[in-house]
Design a protein around this motif. Structure first.
Motif, PDB file in Angstrom:
ATOM      1  N   LEU A  33      34.251  40.387  42.677  1.00  0.00           N
ATOM      2  CA  LEU A  33      34.493  38.966  42.412  1.00  0.00           C
ATOM      3  C   LEU A  33      33.174  38.194  42.367  1.00  0.00           C
ATOM      4  CD1 LEU A  33      37.696  38.388  44.579  1.00  0.00           C
ATOM      5  CD2 LEU A  33      37.553  38.139  42.097  1.00  0.00           C
ATOM      6  N   LEU A  34      32.270  38.532  43.265  1.00  0.00           N
ATOM      7  CA  LEU A  34      30.966  37.860  43.282  1.00  0.00           C
ATOM      8  C   LEU A  34      30.198  38.123  41.988  1.00  0.00           C
ATOM      9  CD1 LEU A  34      29.800  38.426  46.970  1.00  0.00           C
ATOM     10  CD2 LEU A  34      30.282  36.224  45.863  1.00  0.00           C
ATOM     11  N   LYS A  35      30.201  39.384  41.594  1.00  0.00           N
ATOM     12  CA  LYS A  35      29.491  39.737  40.358  1.00  0.00           C
ATOM     13  C   LYS A  35      30.091  38.995  39.167  1.00  0.00           C
ATOM     14  CE  LYS A  35      27.725  44.157  41.838  1.00  0.00           C
ATOM     15  NZ  LYS A  35      28.314  45.430  42.316  1.00  0.00           N
ATOM     16  N   PHE A  36      31.405  38.930  39.184  1.00  0.00           N
ATOM     17  CA  PHE A  36      32.112  38.256  38.102  1.00  0.00           C
ATOM     18  C   PHE A  36      31.739  36.770  38.048  1.00  0.00           C
ATOM     19  CE2 PHE A  36      35.661  36.839  35.525  1.00  0.00           C
ATOM     20  CZ  PHE A  36      35.854  37.922  34.677  1.00  0.00           C
ATOM     21  N   MET A  37      31.641  36.164  39.227  1.00  0.00           N
ATOM     22  CA  MET A  37      31.278  34.743  39.305  1.00  0.00           C
ATOM     23  C   MET A  37      29.900  34.485  38.713  1.00  0.00           C
ATOM     24  SD  MET A  37      32.219  33.229  42.965  1.00  0.00           S
ATOM     25  CE  MET A  37      33.622  33.627  43.877  1.00  0.00           C
ATOM     26  N   VAL A  38      28.981  35.414  39.000  1.00  0.00           N
ATOM     27  CA  VAL A  38      27.618  35.250  38.509  1.00  0.00           C
ATOM     28  C   VAL A  38      27.609  35.311  36.976  1.00  0.00           C
ATOM     29  CG1 VAL A  38      25.314  36.280  38.463  1.00  0.00           C
ATOM     30  CG2 VAL A  38      26.613  36.165  40.607  1.00  0.00           C
ATOM     31  N   LYS A  39      28.400  36.264  36.474  1.00  0.00           N
ATOM     32  CA  LYS A  39      28.438  36.428  35.023  1.00  0.00           C
ATOM     33  C   LYS A  39      29.170  35.274  34.341  1.00  0.00           C
ATOM     34  CE  LYS A  39      29.655  40.878  34.695  1.00  0.00           C
ATOM     35  NZ  LYS A  39      30.236  42.059  34.036  1.00  0.00           N
ATOM     36  N   LYS A  40      30.252  34.841  34.949  1.00  0.00           N
ATOM     37  CA  LYS A  40      31.084  33.821  34.300  1.00  0.00           C
ATOM     38  C   LYS A  40      31.295  32.626  35.222  1.00  0.00           C
ATOM     39  CE  LYS A  40      33.525  36.383  30.877  1.00  0.00           C
ATOM     40  NZ  LYS A  40      34.833  36.647  30.248  1.00  0.00           N
ATOM     41  N   PRO A  41      30.373  31.700  35.198  1.00  0.00           N
ATOM     42  CA  PRO A  41      30.469  30.541  36.091  1.00  0.00           C
ATOM     43  C   PRO A  41      31.786  29.773  35.921  1.00  0.00           C
ATOM     44  CG  PRO A  41      28.315  30.626  35.065  1.00  0.00           C
ATOM     45  CD  PRO A  41      29.138  31.669  34.392  1.00  0.00           C
ATOM     46  N   ASP A  42      32.392  29.792  34.762  1.00  0.00           N
ATOM     47  CA  ASP A  42      33.649  29.046  34.599  1.00  0.00           C
ATOM     48  C   ASP A  42      34.807  29.720  35.344  1.00  0.00           C
ATOM     49  OD1 ASP A  42      33.513  31.187  32.822  1.00  0.00           O
ATOM     50  OD2 ASP A  42      34.982  30.260  31.460  1.00  0.00           O
ATOM     51  N   ALA A  43      34.557  30.957  35.833  1.00  0.00           N
ATOM     52  CA  ALA A  43      35.623  31.654  36.574  1.00  0.00           C
ATOM     53  C   ALA A  43      35.473  31.496  38.095  1.00  0.00           C
ATOM     54  CB  ALA A  43      35.624  33.131  36.215  1.00  0.00           C
ATOM     55  N   VAL A  44      34.538  30.677  38.517  1.00  0.00           N
ATOM     56  CA  VAL A  44      34.269  30.560  39.960  1.00  0.00           C
ATOM     57  C   VAL A  44      35.517  30.123  40.740  1.00  0.00           C
ATOM     58  CG1 VAL A  44      33.041  29.169  41.679  1.00  0.00           C
ATOM     59  CG2 VAL A  44      31.785  30.229  39.810  1.00  0.00           C
ATOM     60  N   GLN A  45      36.212  29.139  40.202  1.00  0.00           N
ATOM     61  CA  GLN A  45      37.408  28.634  40.874  1.00  0.00           C
ATOM     62  C   GLN A  45      38.428  29.752  41.085  1.00  0.00           C
ATOM     63  OE1 GLN A  45      37.995  26.153  42.526  1.00  0.00           O
ATOM     64  NE2 GLN A  45      39.727  24.912  41.890  1.00  0.00           N
ATOM     65  N   ARG A  46      38.746  30.472  39.989  1.00  0.00           N
ATOM     66  CA  ARG A  46      39.721  31.567  40.069  1.00  0.00           C
ATOM     67  C   ARG A  46      39.261  32.643  41.049  1.00  0.00           C
ATOM     68  NH1 ARG A  46      39.962  33.452  34.192  1.00  0.00           N
ATOM     69  NH2 ARG A  46      38.194  32.049  34.082  1.00  0.00           N
ATOM     70  N   CYS A  47      37.989  32.982  40.936  1.00  0.00           N
ATOM     71  CA  CYS A  47      37.469  34.046  41.816  1.00  0.00           C
ATOM     72  C   CYS A  47      37.557  33.627  43.280  1.00  0.00           C
ATOM     73  CB  CYS A  47      36.015  34.373  41.456  1.00  0.00           C
ATOM     74  SG  CYS A  47      35.872  35.235  39.891  1.00  0.00           S
ATOM     75  N   THR A  48      37.281  32.361  43.552  1.00  0.00           N
ATOM     76  CA  THR A  48      37.361  31.885  44.936  1.00  0.00           C
ATOM     77  C   THR A  48      38.794  31.999  45.463  1.00  0.00           C
ATOM     78  OG1 THR A  48      35.638  30.315  44.344  1.00  0.00           O
ATOM     79  CG2 THR A  48      36.738  29.982  46.446  1.00  0.00           C
ATOM     80  N   TYR A  49      39.738  31.602  44.616  1.00  0.00           N
ATOM     81  CA  TYR A  49      41.148  31.757  45.024  1.00  0.00           C
ATOM     82  C   TYR A  49      41.457  33.211  45.366  1.00  0.00           C
ATOM     83  CZ  TYR A  49      42.388  27.021  43.385  1.00  0.00           C
ATOM     84  OH  TYR A  49      42.494  25.679  43.237  1.00  0.00           O
ATOM     85  N   LEU A  50      40.979  34.102  44.485  1.00  0.00           N
ATOM     86  CA  LEU A  50      41.294  35.520  44.700  1.00  0.00           C
ATOM     87  C   LEU A  50      40.602  36.085  45.946  1.00  0.00           C
ATOM     88  CD1 LEU A  50      41.287  36.679  40.992  1.00  0.00           C
ATOM     89  CD2 LEU A  50      43.263  36.539  42.535  1.00  0.00           C
ATOM     90  N   MET A  51      39.427  35.533  46.232  1.00  0.00           N
ATOM     91  CA  MET A  51      38.768  35.951  47.489  1.00  0.00           C
ATOM     92  C   MET A  51      39.639  35.594  48.692  1.00  0.00           C
ATOM     93  SD  MET A  51      34.784  35.050  47.239  1.00  0.00           S
ATOM     94  CE  MET A  51      33.632  36.018  46.319  1.00  0.00           C
ATOM     95  N   TRP A  52      40.266  34.432  48.602  1.00  0.00           N
ATOM     96  CA  TRP A  52      41.143  34.038  49.711  1.00  0.00           C
ATOM     97  C   TRP A  52      42.367  34.946  49.815  1.00  0.00           C
ATOM     98  CZ3 TRP A  52      40.087  31.563  53.836  1.00  0.00           C
ATOM     99  CH2 TRP A  52      39.020  30.652  53.823  1.00  0.00           C
TER     100      TRP A  52
END
Lengths: 221, 256
Positions: free
Chosen positions: A170-189
């Motif tokens: 998820l972290l790697k994905f966030m770095v690559k796609k900043p517009d996915a940060v919100q979704r990735c944060t939800y999934l981290m939770w």
């Protein structure tokens, strides 16, 4: 205590155990439905899980009350006392697992129909492992089997591994796609909630060991 | 557990016979100073017999015999030269039913000191009466009626008077044989509080049928079963995680 009181204690403790099993089934249902809601982006199911959490809390308090009455009226000692104390700890763990399931359901509601990520493929596995640990640890309590409880606690490592792998991705994905940060944060939770559910099965396993041996130890240190 | 001080009583391989029948078998235990030691077990298990060995009360029963040793401060209490009156002054006893003498409260308390010649002067006796009754938590209740008949007291007060009567001879060890079994719950609680206070100065050994009482008042507990000491452990351990399965079964009501 005389035999008649012994029988009364056993009867009342059996009732408490039946309720504990019911509570664990409610919690398992909540985890299973929360995962379905997540994977199928089903907000109706997610709402049902959130609504169910109040019943989980009520049953926890009902069981704790029954334990307090049992202590006050039967004055249990030795393994009887340890069993009642273990139940009082276990129902708190179960109730918190219910909170984690409701937490996942709330995230599903926040995510609405945002597209899911590939990373999700680890989530069903984490859900299955957590549910199996829960089901087994409750059985190890009913069967009074501390060895089985230890084995179940040992499975937590697999879940931790999946959790850390998921967070990494998820972290790697966030770095690559900043517009996915919100979704990735939800999934981290979501991942965090699943990992905590497994931790709480480990805590229940510790109570089973305490109940049977009197040893108070952390199992996964 | 403070191990620094040697135990006040050491019991070594004690056997006790009523005629041909063995009532106690190979009992080994240490009674610690200024601790409350509780003895539990079903009726007929030997706990009261054991208690009565500690000040040789069983000597009054014909046909009994003792083997092994009981050492009080290192002295074998069954040695031939032991003076029984002196032994029982050092190791006093309180019984199931309060048994005040049919005398005044004052005379009950000074009975022992007079008998063993501890005091004769009125002033000394007055001092002993006040001290003993105060220690037994009875002084405030009876100080204005010392010349009344002891049997006019309530049962719980009578039991505390019996404790005062025993304290009057300055014992070192107090044996209590079910001291609350004739008392109501309030009087029972008062005796239990008294036990907690007395242990600052005295060593107490109590036999009780009431396991919860043992749990409440004692530091160490011994379980007797068919004349044997099954387990002797710190009380907290005994009631939370006993070592022996038999103890577990007994205190959880699975047998006995």
């Amino acid at each position: 205590m005389p035999q008649s009181l012994r029988a009364a204690f056993d009867r009342e403790f059996d009732d408490i155990c039946d309720k504990l099993v019911h509570l664990s089934q409610m919690v398992d249902w909540a985890i299973q439905r929360a995962m379905t809601a997540l994977l199928e982006q089903d907000s109706l199911t997610a709402e049902a899980v959130v609504a169910n959490d109040g019943d989980v809390n009520r049953l926890r308090f009902e069981i704790e009350e029954a334990c307090i009455v049992l202590i006050a009226t039967r004055q249990p000692a030795a393994s009887d006392l340890r069993s009642v104390v273990a139940v009082m700890h276990i129902v708190v763990e179960l109730e918190r697992m219910g909170d984690h399931a409701a937490g996942i359901a709330r995230i599903v509601l926040l995510m609405e129909d945002e597209p899911l990520l590939k990373t999700l493929k680890k989530f069903p596995k984490m859900g299955e492992l957590s549910r199996q640990m829960l089901a087994d640890v409750v059985q190890s309590f009913l069967k009074r089997d501390p060895e089985w409880a230890r084995e179940i606690a040992g499975r937590d490592a697999r879940l931790d591994k999946l959790y850390h792998a998921t967070i990494d991705r998820l972290l790697k994905f966030m770095v690559k796609k900043p517009d996915a940060v919100q979704r990735c944060t939800y999934l981290m939770w979501v991942a965090h909630n699943l990992e905590r559910i497994a931790d709480r099965s480990t805590n229940i396993a510790e109570q089973v060991v305490y109940m049977m041996t009197g040893d108070m130890n952390e199992l996964n240190v | 557990m403070p191990d620094a001080e040697p135990p006040i009583i050491q019991v070594r391989d004690l056997d006790f016979f009523y005629g041909p029948s063995l009532a106690l078998s190979k009992i080994n235990l240490d009674i610690r100073r200024r601790q409350v030691t509780a003895l539990i077990g079903p009726s007929g298990c030997g706990k009261s017999t054991f208690l009565r060995c500690l000040n040789r009360m069983n000597d009054t029963i014909p046909g009994t015999r003792v083997a092994g040793q009981i050492l009080l401060e290192g002295m074998d209490i069954y040695a031939p030269e032991v003076d029984l009156a002196h032994l029982r002054q050092r190791v006093g006893m309180v019984f199931q039913k309060p048994n005040p003498f049919p005398q005044t409260i004052f005379d009950n308390v000074v009975f022992g000191p007079r008998a063993v010649g501890l005091a004769r002067q009125r002033a000394d006796l007055d001092e002993i009466v006040e001290r003993s009754l105060t220690q037994a938590a009875l002084w405030d209740v009876v100080k204005d009626h010392l010349d009344e008949d002891a049997q006019s007291l309530a049962l719980g007060e009578q039991q505390r008077l019996c404790i005062a009567r025993m304290l009057a001879v300055k014992p070192e060890v107090i044996l209590m044989d079910e001291p609350c079994s004739a008392l109501d719950p309030i009087a029972t609680l008062e005796i239990e509080e008294l036990i907690a206070e007395l242990k600052a100065q005295y060593t107490i050994v109590i036999v009780t049928h009431n396991m919860q009482q043992a749990a409440r008042v004692s530091d160490e507990t011994g379980l007797f079963w068919l004349g044997e000491l099954v387990e002797f452990s710190p009380t907290q351990r005994m009631f939370t995680r006993p070592e022996q399965q038999l103890t577990e079964d007994y205190i959880t009501g699975r047998m006995g």
